[in-house]
Design a protein around this motif. Structure first.
Motif, PDB file in Angstrom:
ATOM      1  N   VAL B 318      60.914 -56.745  12.347  1.00 21.27           N
ATOM      2  CA  VAL B 318      62.379 -56.707  12.350  1.00 21.27           C
ATOM      3  C   VAL B 318      62.905 -58.103  12.036  1.00 21.27           C
ATOM      4  O   VAL B 318      62.447 -59.086  12.612  1.00 21.27           O
ATOM      5  N   TRP B 319      63.863 -58.186  11.102  1.00 19.83           N
ATOM      6  CA  TRP B 319      64.501 -59.466  10.798  1.00 19.83           C
ATOM      7  C   TRP B 319      65.867 -59.491  11.452  1.00 19.83           C
ATOM      8  O   TRP B 319      66.649 -58.553  11.329  1.00 19.83           O
ATOM      9  N   LYS B 320      66.126 -60.566  12.192  1.00 22.61           N
ATOM     10  CA  LYS B 320      67.453 -60.720  12.797  1.00 22.61           C
ATOM     11  C   LYS B 320      68.032 -62.045  12.362  1.00 22.61           C
ATOM     12  O   LYS B 320      67.326 -63.051  12.372  1.00 22.61           O
ATOM     13  N   GLY B 321      69.297 -62.039  11.990  1.00 21.91           N
ATOM     14  CA  GLY B 321      69.885 -63.300  11.572  1.00 21.91           C
ATOM     15  C   GLY B 321      71.338 -63.116  11.171  1.00 21.91           C
ATOM     16  O   GLY B 321      71.890 -62.019  11.261  1.00 21.91           O
ATOM     17  N   GLU B 322      71.928 -64.210  10.742  1.00 23.55           N
ATOM     18  CA  GLU B 322      73.327 -64.173  10.348  1.00 23.55           C
ATOM     19  C   GLU B 322      73.430 -64.363   8.835  1.00 23.55           C
ATOM     20  O   GLU B 322      72.828 -65.280   8.274  1.00 23.55           O
ATOM     21  N   LEU B 323      74.167 -63.450   8.215  1.00 26.19           N
ATOM     22  CA  LEU B 323      74.300 -63.468   6.759  1.00 26.19           C
ATOM     23  C   LEU B 323      75.712 -63.889   6.382  1.00 26.19           C
ATOM     24  O   LEU B 323      76.691 -63.374   6.931  1.00 26.19           O
ATOM     25  N   HIS B 324      75.793 -64.827   5.455  1.00 30.06           N
ATOM     26  CA  HIS B 324      77.107 -65.198   4.935  1.00 30.06           C
ATOM     27  C   HIS B 324      77.275 -64.438   3.627  1.00 30.06           C
ATOM     28  O   HIS B 324      76.657 -64.781   2.628  1.00 30.06           O
ATOM     29  N   GLU B 335      78.029 -61.861   8.861  1.00 29.82           N
ATOM     30  CA  GLU B 335      77.515 -60.679   9.544  1.00 29.82           C
ATOM     31  C   GLU B 335      76.279 -61.051  10.357  1.00 29.82           C
ATOM     32  O   GLU B 335      75.435 -61.802   9.883  1.00 29.82           O
ATOM     33  N   ALA B 336      76.210 -60.513  11.577  1.00 30.19           N
ATOM     34  CA  ALA B 336      74.974 -60.628  12.357  1.00 30.19           C
ATOM     35  C   ALA B 336      74.183 -59.369  12.045  1.00 30.19           C
ATOM     36  O   ALA B 336      74.640 -58.266  12.320  1.00 30.19           O
ATOM     37  N   ALA B 337      73.007 -59.535  11.432  1.00 33.31           N
ATOM     38  CA  ALA B 337      72.277 -58.364  10.946  1.00 33.31           C
ATOM     39  C   ALA B 337      70.936 -58.208  11.644  1.00 33.31           C
ATOM     40  O   ALA B 337      70.319 -59.188  12.065  1.00 33.31           O
ATOM     41  N   SER B 338      70.537 -56.929  11.775  1.00 35.72           N
ATOM     42  CA  SER B 338      69.197 -56.602  12.244  1.00 35.72           C
ATOM     43  C   SER B 338      68.636 -55.617  11.222  1.00 35.72           C
ATOM     44  O   SER B 338      69.205 -54.556  11.010  1.00 35.72           O
ATOM     45  N   ILE B 339      67.558 -56.018  10.552  1.00 37.11           N
ATOM     46  CA  ILE B 339      67.018 -55.182   9.479  1.00 37.11           C
ATOM     47  C   ILE B 339      65.593 -54.778   9.831  1.00 37.11           C
ATOM     48  O   ILE B 339      64.769 -55.630  10.179  1.00 37.11           O
ATOM     49  N   SER B 340      65.317 -53.463   9.754  1.00 38.47           N
ATOM     50  CA  SER B 340      63.978 -52.994  10.100  1.00 38.47           C
ATOM     51  C   SER B 340      63.550 -51.924   9.111  1.00 38.47           C
ATOM     52  O   SER B 340      64.345 -51.441   8.310  1.00 38.47           O
ATOM     53  N   SER B 341      62.269 -51.547   9.204  1.00 43.31           N
ATOM     54  CA  SER B 341      61.746 -50.577   8.252  1.00 43.31           C
ATOM     55  C   SER B 341      61.562 -49.224   8.921  1.00 43.31           C
ATOM     56  O   SER B 341      61.399 -49.128  10.131  1.00 43.31           O
ATOM     57  N   ILE B 342      61.616 -48.169   8.090  1.00 42.73           N
ATOM     58  CA  ILE B 342      61.288 -46.822   8.562  1.00 42.73           C
ATOM     59  C   ILE B 342      59.967 -46.461   7.899  1.00 42.73           C
ATOM     60  O   ILE B 342      59.785 -46.667   6.696  1.00 42.73           O
ATOM     61  N   LYS B 343      59.023 -45.937   8.718  1.00 40.86           N
ATOM     62  CA  LYS B 343      57.698 -45.650   8.169  1.00 40.86           C
ATOM     63  C   LYS B 343      57.389 -44.165   8.266  1.00 40.86           C
ATOM     64  O   LYS B 343      57.874 -43.475   9.161  1.00 40.86           O
ATOM     65  N   ASP B 344      56.580 -43.692   7.325  1.00 38.94           N
ATOM     66  CA  ASP B 344      56.121 -42.309   7.410  1.00 38.94           C
ATOM     67  C   ASP B 344      54.962 -42.252   8.409  1.00 38.94           C
ATOM     68  O   ASP B 344      54.509 -43.288   8.890  1.00 38.94           O
ATOM     69  N   PRO B 345      54.471 -40.998   8.715  1.00 35.72           N
ATOM     70  CA  PRO B 345      53.416 -40.904   9.741  1.00 35.72           C
ATOM     71  C   PRO B 345      52.166 -41.720   9.397  1.00 35.72           C
ATOM     72  O   PRO B 345      51.426 -42.131  10.277  1.00 35.72           O
ATOM     73  N   LYS B 346      51.941 -41.981   8.118  1.00 34.61           N
ATOM     74  CA  LYS B 346      50.764 -42.768   7.730  1.00 34.61           C
ATOM     75  C   LYS B 346      51.015 -44.265   7.868  1.00 34.61           C
ATOM     76  O   LYS B 346      50.102 -45.063   7.661  1.00 34.61           O
ATOM     77  N   GLY B 347      52.249 -44.646   8.165  1.00 32.64           N
ATOM     78  CA  GLY B 347      52.544 -46.066   8.347  1.00 32.64           C
ATOM     79  C   GLY B 347      53.056 -46.743   7.093  1.00 32.64           C
ATOM     80  O   GLY B 347      53.232 -47.953   7.058  1.00 32.64           O
ATOM     81  N   ASN B 348      53.301 -45.963   6.034  1.00 30.14           N
ATOM     82  CA  ASN B 348      53.861 -46.571   4.820  1.00 30.14           C
ATOM     83  C   ASN B 348      55.377 -46.678   4.952  1.00 30.14           C
ATOM     84  O   ASN B 348      56.022 -45.748   5.444  1.00 30.14           O
ATOM     85  N   ILE B 349      55.920 -47.800   4.511  1.00 28.93           N
ATOM     86  CA  ILE B 349      57.367 -47.997   4.588  1.00 28.93           C
ATOM     87  C   ILE B 349      58.055 -47.110   3.564  1.00 28.93           C
ATOM     88  O   ILE B 349      57.706 -47.108   2.379  1.00 28.93           O
TER      89      ILE B 349
END
Lengths: 120, 611
Positions: B318-324, B335-349
């Motif tokens: 997860v990336w957390k930070g402030e974006l201008h 913006e204060a952002a939190s960016i994360s990935s969604i994975k399938d059951p096999k673990g692929n993003i």
């Protein structure tokens, strides 16, 4: 008779100090800044210089440094007499080789004792 | 298709075998009943042509045994006599048909074809039945008047009724009472030959449980094409509905979220943004879908900033930070952002999700705050310089006044009378008072300037207290006040700024002396637990009113007593003491009963007890 040179840019200080110390039996000369003080010191040859710090043309600490740097005048005792306590640490006084320090306003007795200790 | 010919006459077998093989059948031959049974035991035959007259066994007996092995085999009997009896008996025992010997092969082939056709139909219908039976959906057959005719396992599972319990009963038992009209309207539609597909409704199980179902109903026609009934497939969609509701809830939450939410595919192209995103950025939906989130890039961050962001999320972190970022209209925003990935059951993003809060207001407050802080710091410097300058300017005339007064007082400038002398004393006292005030203001200023550090060193508190006490002996004796020193012998050393502590103690002693006309002043040191020492000064003055106690340590708040006026003070002394003691991590306080004197004390922390 011991000689004292008073250096201060305040004429009233010069007036009362001259009166006071003359009464104590000293021979007095005065100057209104460091530059004049340095010249007067050379011709008047005082045993002790009582110098203010904050003065135009040349400040008291610079005057003291020069007095103490010149073999012709370095035997003269110097008492720094100032109304400003900012920066007047014992180290700073020691650095310019002053022989004494007194904060304005002072008790006359305190000053007499310092002078007596230095030149009798 | 394989056929077994059972006949004791080899020529007859050969003839038939030849013809059948020519028709594409696979053919085996058996000369006796025992051989026939053995053949059927070894492999499956679609059809057996069997002579009724066998040397070892009656044909009827062979038929029974062959059918016992596999009743699906079609048996056709061959008989030399058109004996109705034996034929009927064979038919009663499961034979499909019979043909008369000598065999007319054309007629025989027609019978064989029909037999095999029947077998095929049987097989097909059995497969269908198996499909119906094994379906997880309920499959129900009903007549046009709503009577249940068929009921599969799936129906049993869904409704809890067995076939025996419901066949012959009305469909209405499956419908909750408040929907009882539903069946007749469904049957009306069936009569009009209207199929019903994926109709969602509610059914009631045997135990009363209501089940969300999806129903598909088709008319059933007879051979003449008349609609005679209905068949329904009913699927339990309770779980599906729950999941759908959950998904709906979640999507509503995302849609109405006060945070901007964006979802990209695994290559980083936008698949979804919520209304808040559009509101904040000013873009329209079709302007962003399929684009890269970098459409908001402002150029205010260096390239490495984005490299770090992508490096983090492609790793699955997860990336957390402030974006201008920049809005469509060019306006910059934070913006204060939190960016994360969604994975399938096999673990692929498969996707990335960003949740972002607009923090532009907070950011501008922060920078305004920082600016204000700098201004305050600048103002403090100006104030400090101003106070130093003013005190210097005040001291010079004071020196002159003091000196002039002294000259007259000391009668150097001539004799003066007693009354004149008395007024000069008053004047001199007030010059001293002004000088003290200037010193206090300067001290106070120095303590408020953060850069003026304390010079801490391990010191013996008793030595300091002893020295200060000693200094007060003469002035106290002049006032006929007794000084009582009680110094605890094994007092541990403390890390303190010696000059500052002397200043505090001198101040407390001065106050004690000021307010005591006669009696005893006690100066006491003691340990307080394992890690503190307490120094207290007890006077024999008039004490302090309870309502005044809290004012004592506040700036410029002098308690109005006759004494105070007479002796003079800046009102800063105790404030200075408090600041000094607190800078040591200690505590200063007072205990007083009005009319009985006061105890001023301070407590200083010590690291360890001296052994």
């Amino acid at each position: 008779m011991k000689r004292i040179l008073i250096v201060d840019d305040e004429p009233d200080i010069l007036k009362v100090m001259r009166f006071r110390l003359t009464q104590r039996g000293y021979e007095i000369a005065t100057a209104v800044n460091g530059q004049e003080g340095l010249e007067r010191a050379k011709e008047f040859k005082p045993d002790l210089i009582l110098a203010d710090i904050v003065m135009p043309k040349m400040k008291g600490d610079e005057l003291c440094r020069r007095i103490k740097a010149d073999p012709a005048t370095r035997h003269m005792a110097v008492i720094i007499m100032t109304a400003s306590i900012i920066g007047q640490t014992p180290e700073a006084i020691h650095k310019i080789k002053a022989d004494g320090f007194i904060l304005k306003p002072f008790e006359p007795q305190e000053l007499f004792e310092k002078i007596k200790d230095l030149i009798g | 298709m394989n056929i077994l010919i059972v006949d004791d006459e080899p020529n007859a077998r050969k003839t038939m075998s030849k013809i059948l093989k020519a028709k594409g059948f696979e053919v085996r031959e058996a000369g006796t009943g025992a051989q026939a049974v053995a053949c059927c035991g070894a492999e499956f035959f679609n059809l057996v042509l069997m002579d009724m007259q066998l040397p070892d066994m009656n044909g009827l007996e062979v038929l029974k045994r062959v059918r016992a092995i596999n009743a699906d085999t079609i048996s056709i009997m061959m008989t030399a006599y058109a004996s109705l009896d034996s034929s009927i008996e064979a038919m009663n025992n499961g034979a499909y048909s019979y043909i008369i010997k000598p065999v007319n092969m054309d007629a025989a082939l027609a019978v064989i074809d029909k037999g095999l056709e029947k077998q095929r139909l049987e097989q097909a219908s059995r497969q269908l039945a198996a499909i119906v039976e094994s379906s997880i959906d309920a499959i129900i057959g009903a007549s046009l008047d709503g009577i249940i005719i068929s009921w599969n396992k799936g129906a049993e599972k869904l409704y809890g009724y067995t076939g025996a319990e419901v066949i012959g009963k009305s469909l209405t038992i499956l419908v909750p009472s408040h929907q009882s009209g539903e069946i007749s309207s469904i049957l009306d539609r069936v009569r009009r030959n209207e199929p019903i597909q994926h109709y969602e409704t509610i059914r009631q199980a045997k135990n009363g449980r209501l089940v969300d179902v999806s129903v598909t109903i088709s008319p059933v026609k007879d051979l003449g094409g008349r609609i005679v009934g209905a068949s329904g497939i009913v699927r339990d969609i309770t779980e599906l509905k729950k999941q759908n509701e959950k998904i709906l809830q979640l999507s509503q939450a995302v849609e109405s979220s006060p945070a901007s939410i964006e979802i990209t595919d695994s290559t980083g192209l936008l698949e979804y943004v919520n209304p808040k995103y559009l509101e904040v950025t000013g873009y329209g939906l079709n302007e962003v879908i399929g684009k890269n989130p970098s459409i908001l890039k402002s150029g205010e961050h260096p390239q490495e900033f984005y490299a770090d962001l992508w490096g983090t999320i492609t790793k699955g972190d997860v990336w957390k930070g402030e974006l201008h970022n920049r809005k469509k209209n060019g306006e910059l925003f934070w913006e204060a952002a939190s960016i994360s990935s969604i994975k399938d059951p096999k673990g692929n993003i498969t996707h990335y999700v960003a949740v972002k809060d607009d923090i532009t207001d907070r950011k501008s407050l922060e920078s305004a705050y920082k600016e204000a802080e700098i201004k305050i710091a600048e103002a403090l410097v100006v104030k400090s310089e101003f106070i130093s300058m003013v005190s210097h300017e005040l001291r010079t005339p004071l020196t002159i006044i003091k000196e002039s007064l002294s000259i007259v007082y000391d009668e150097i400038a001539g004799p003066i009378n007693a009354q004149q002398k008395d007024f000069l004393v008053t004047a001199k006292n007030n010059v001293d008072r002004l000088a003290r005030l200037i010193n206090d203001v300067l001290d106070y200023q120095k303590l408020e300037t953060p850069s003026k550090g304390f010079e801490m060193a391990e010191q013996s508190i008793n030595d300091i207290v002893g020295t200060v006490g000693q200094g007060f002996r003469v002035p106290l004796a002049r006032k006929n006040i007794v000084l009582n020193m009680q110094l605890q012998g094994d007092l541990p050393k403390a890390s303190i700024d010696k000059d500052k502590i002397i200043q505090v103690l001198t101040n407390l002693m001065n106050n004690a002396m000021k307010f005591t006309d006669k009696g005893t002043i006690s100066l006491k040191t003691e340990t307080l637990g394992d890690n503190a020492v307490k120094v207290s000064v007890k006077d024999a003055g008039i004490g302090i009113k309870e309502s005044d106690l809290s004012k004592l340590f506040k700036s410029f708040s002098q308690i109005s007593t006759g004494k105070e006026r007479k002796t003079g003070g800046s009102g800063l002394g105790l404030v200075l003491c408090k600041k000094i003691i607190e800078a040591h991590g200690g505590k200063i306080g007072v205990e007083s009963v009005f009319g009985q004197g006061s105890v001023f004390y301070f407590v200083l922390p010590v690291r360890e007890r001296r052994l």
